[in-house]
Design an enzyme around this catalytic site. Structure first.
Site, short mmCIF file in Angstrom:
data_model
loop_
_atom_site.label_atom_id
_atom_site.label_comp_id
_atom_site.label_asym_id
_atom_site.label_seq_id
_atom_site.Cartn_x
_atom_site.Cartn_y
_atom_site.Cartn_z
N GLU A 139 0.84 -1.20 0.00
CA GLU A 139 0.00 0.00 0.00
C GLU A 139 0.88 1.25 0.00
OE1 GLU A 139 -3.54 0.46 2.74
OE2 GLU A 139 -2.36 2.20 3.38
N THR A 157 -3.93 4.88 -1.22
CA THR A 157 -4.99 5.34 -0.32
C THR A 157 -5.66 6.61 -0.84
OG1 THR A 157 -3.43 6.62 1.00
CG2 THR A 157 -3.87 4.36 1.72
N TYR A 158 -6.83 6.87 -0.26
CA TYR A 158 -7.68 8.00 -0.63
C TYR A 158 -7.75 8.87 0.60
CZ TYR A 158 -11.74 9.74 -3.36
OH TYR A 158 -12.61 10.45 -4.13
N HIS A 214 -8.02 3.10 -3.65
CA HIS A 214 -8.93 3.13 -2.50
C HIS A 214 -10.01 4.17 -2.81
CE1 HIS A 214 -6.11 1.41 0.81
NE2 HIS A 214 -5.70 1.02 -0.39
N ARG A 253 -15.91 2.82 3.81
CA ARG A 253 -16.85 3.87 4.20
C ARG A 253 -16.06 5.17 4.39
NH1 ARG A 253 -18.69 4.33 10.20
NH2 ARG A 253 -16.69 5.41 10.17
N GLY A 254 -14.95 5.08 5.11
CA GLY A 254 -14.12 6.25 5.40
C GLY A 254 -14.54 6.93 6.69
N TYR A 288 -11.27 -5.51 10.95
CA TYR A 288 -10.64 -5.01 12.17
C TYR A 288 -10.47 -6.11 13.21
CZ TYR A 288 -11.46 -0.66 9.84
OH TYR A 288 -11.42 0.36 8.90
N HIS A 334 -13.26 -2.28 15.33
CA HIS A 334 -13.23 -0.87 14.95
C HIS A 334 -13.73 -0.06 16.16
CE1 HIS A 334 -14.68 2.79 12.91
NE2 HIS A 334 -13.78 2.52 11.98
N ARG A 374 8.03 3.65 1.52
CA ARG A 374 9.46 3.40 1.73
C ARG A 374 9.77 1.99 1.26
NH1 ARG A 374 10.40 6.87 6.75
NH2 ARG A 374 12.38 5.84 6.93
P1 FAD Z 1 -16.73 -0.14 7.72
O1 FAD Z 1 -16.01 -1.42 7.80
O2 FAD Z 1 -17.82 0.01 6.77
O3 FAD Z 1 -17.30 0.24 9.17
C1 FAD Z 1 -16.42 0.43 10.26
C2 FAD Z 1 -16.93 -0.26 11.50
O4 FAD Z 1 -18.15 0.35 11.92
C3 FAD Z 1 -17.22 -1.73 11.30
O5 FAD Z 1 -16.04 -2.50 11.41
C4 FAD Z 1 -18.20 -1.94 12.44
O6 FAD Z 1 -17.49 -2.05 13.64
C5 FAD Z 1 -18.99 -0.63 12.50
N1 FAD Z 1 -20.24 -0.67 11.73
C6 FAD Z 1 -20.60 0.19 10.75
N2 FAD Z 1 -21.84 -0.10 10.29
C7 FAD Z 1 -22.25 -1.20 10.96
C8 FAD Z 1 -23.42 -2.00 10.94
N3 FAD Z 1 -24.45 -1.73 10.12
N4 FAD Z 1 -23.51 -3.06 11.78
C9 FAD Z 1 -22.51 -3.35 12.63
N5 FAD Z 1 -21.37 -2.63 12.70
C10 FAD Z 1 -21.23 -1.56 11.89
N6 FAD Z 1 -9.39 5.63 5.30
C11 FAD Z 1 -9.33 6.58 4.34
O7 FAD Z 1 -9.82 7.71 4.53
N7 FAD Z 1 -8.70 6.34 3.13
C12 FAD Z 1 -8.16 5.13 2.83
O8 FAD Z 1 -7.62 4.95 1.74
C13 FAD Z 1 -8.24 4.08 3.82
N8 FAD Z 1 -7.74 2.84 3.57
C14 FAD Z 1 -7.89 1.86 4.51
C15 FAD Z 1 -7.45 0.55 4.20
C16 FAD Z 1 -7.59 -0.49 5.13
C17 FAD Z 1 -7.12 -1.88 4.76
C18 FAD Z 1 -8.16 -0.22 6.41
C19 FAD Z 1 -8.27 -1.32 7.44
C20 FAD Z 1 -8.61 1.06 6.72
C21 FAD Z 1 -8.50 2.11 5.79
N9 FAD Z 1 -8.96 3.39 6.04
C22 FAD Z 1 -8.87 4.39 5.07
C23 FAD Z 1 -9.55 3.73 7.36
C24 FAD Z 1 -11.09 3.67 7.34
O9 FAD Z 1 -11.60 4.65 6.46
C25 FAD Z 1 -11.63 3.93 8.74
O10 FAD Z 1 -11.27 2.89 9.60
C26 FAD Z 1 -13.12 4.21 8.81
O11 FAD Z 1 -13.43 4.61 10.15
C27 FAD Z 1 -14.00 3.03 8.49
O12 FAD Z 1 -14.11 2.75 7.15
P2 FAD Z 1 -14.41 1.21 6.74
O13 FAD Z 1 -14.71 1.05 5.33
O14 FAD Z 1 -13.33 0.38 7.31
O15 FAD Z 1 -15.76 1.06 7.54
#
Ligand code: FAD
Length: 303
Positions: A19, A50-51, A79, A109-110, A155, A159, A282
């Site tokens: 990444e 990443t975004y 992303h 989701r972000g 996570y 999360h 890096r």
């Molecule tokens: P989701 O997985 O959709 O939701 C996060 C958590 O909320 C879930 O794990 C769950 O605990 C809870 N949740 C939400 N809705 C529900 C529901 N209906 N029922 C039960 N639980 C629920 N951020 C950026 O801004 N840009 C990036 O490029 C970026 N890349 C990433 C790459 C990876 C591999 C990871 C692990 C994270 C990255 N992030 C990035 C961080 C991420 O945007 C944040 O962690 C954000 O808070 C959650 O986005 P998500 O898509 O992981 O959320």
């Protein structure tokens, strides 16, 4: 068998991905490009970019992904988040990727524009969550009988917004049911954290690959800050390893590569074959970790 013998015994079935983040300045762009070129011989299964929070790096992310697609033999993934944009705007970004030949999206989701910890409010015309985004991406371009490959996050230490393990695993399963091809984990430092999560996910019906995300951050103070925000724990032994090294960047780098390699070796001994590295742009740390794990550039393997 010694640790070194074990490293060379590890079969070539290992697969790595990397990444990157989009560079802000010309100097950072140069460093990223050098990193991409140094990592290319590792033949990663994909590289992702990443975004920025709130879509703040939209142009830079897209430019970086496009350049990788056009100028290297690598398979880049962009992303994409649901934040501050309508469905049409998000799908327009996806379509730009499609047109540039990029067919893999890491769908998230972000975080809200105010930052991690603030309550996420979907845009009135936007995707409500990552599940809807995955569905939207999978439906995109089915007119051609094709669709995006989609990776999602997961996570292993929950999360910060988690509603508990049952809901967490059910949510990940819902992403799979929406069409996700693989999940990439948040970083962690104890193999048991990943292995226990894997067990929970499999018991909950998640069958897609769950690729461990391995952090390569040699700045321990920076790592503490990110870990605090995203709910990843830093074991006591890690604090001890970095103690007294604030002014010694070189030693911190060596410690970082060793910690990451040992984690990967332990996971590999448990049958893990895919590793996703948070490279922070890096090359050296990613290369040394891969090397210690036994993952070699193709040319070196053939020699
Ligand atoms: P989701 O997985 O959709 O939701 C996060 C958590 O909320 C879930 O794990 C769950 O605990 C809870 N949740 C939400 N809705 C529900 C529901 N209906 N029922 C039960 N639980 C629920 N951020 C950026 O801004 N840009 C990036 O490029 C970026 N890349 C990433 C790459 C990876 C591999 C990871 C692990 C994270 C990255 N992030 C990035 C961080 C991420 O945007 C944040 O962690 C954000 O808070 C959650 O986005 P998500 O898509 O992981 O959320």
């Amino acid at each position: 068998m010694t640790a070194i013998e074990k490293t060379f015994e590890r079969d070539s079935g290992l697969s790595v991905s990397f990444e990157f983040f989009p560079p802000k300045t010309e100097k950072m762009e140069e460093r990223l490009w050098e990193t991409v070129q140094r990592l290319e011989p590792m033949e990663p299964s994909f590289v992702s970019v990443t975004y920025g929070a709130g879509g703040s790096t939209r142009e830079r992310t897209h430019g970086t992904v496009r350049r990788i697609a056009q100028e290297t033999g690598l398979r880049p993934a962009g992303h994409l988040t649901c934040v501050s944009a309508t469905k049409e705007e998000v799908l327009a970004v996806a379509e730009d990727y499609w047109q540039a030949g990029v067919k893999h999206i890491v769908a998230l989701r972000g975080d809200p524009p105010e930052g991690m910890g603030a309550k996420f409010e979907p845009h009135p015309g936007g995707f409500r969550d990552s599940i809807e985004l995955v569905e939207g991406l999978r439906a995109h371009r089915t007119d051609l009988g094709k669709c995006f490959e989609v990776s999602v996050s997961c996570y292993p230490e929950l999360h910060p917004e988690s509603r508990g393990w049952e809901a967490e695993i059910a949510f990940l399963k819902a992403k799979q049911d929406a069409g996700a091809d693989r999940a990439i984990t948040q970083f962690f430092f104890e193999p048991e954290v990943y292995l226990t999560f894997l067990e929970r996910a499999r018991a909950g019906g998640v069958t897609m690959p769950i690729v461990p995300g391995i952090m390569l951050q040699p700045n321990f103070n920076g790592l503490k800050r990110i870990a605090g925000l995203c709910g990843a724990s830093l074991p006591d032994w890690l604090h001890e390893l970095y103690a007294g090294l604030d002014e010694d960047a070189e030693t911190r780098e060596l410690v970082t590569a060793n910690v990451a390699a040992e984690l990967c070796q332990k996971l590999s001994d448990e049958g893990v074959r895919d590793f996703h590295f948070y490279t922070l742009n890096r090359a050296g740390l990613a290369l040394s970790t891969c090397h210690l794990l036994g993952a070699k550039p193709k040319a070196a393997k053939a020699a």
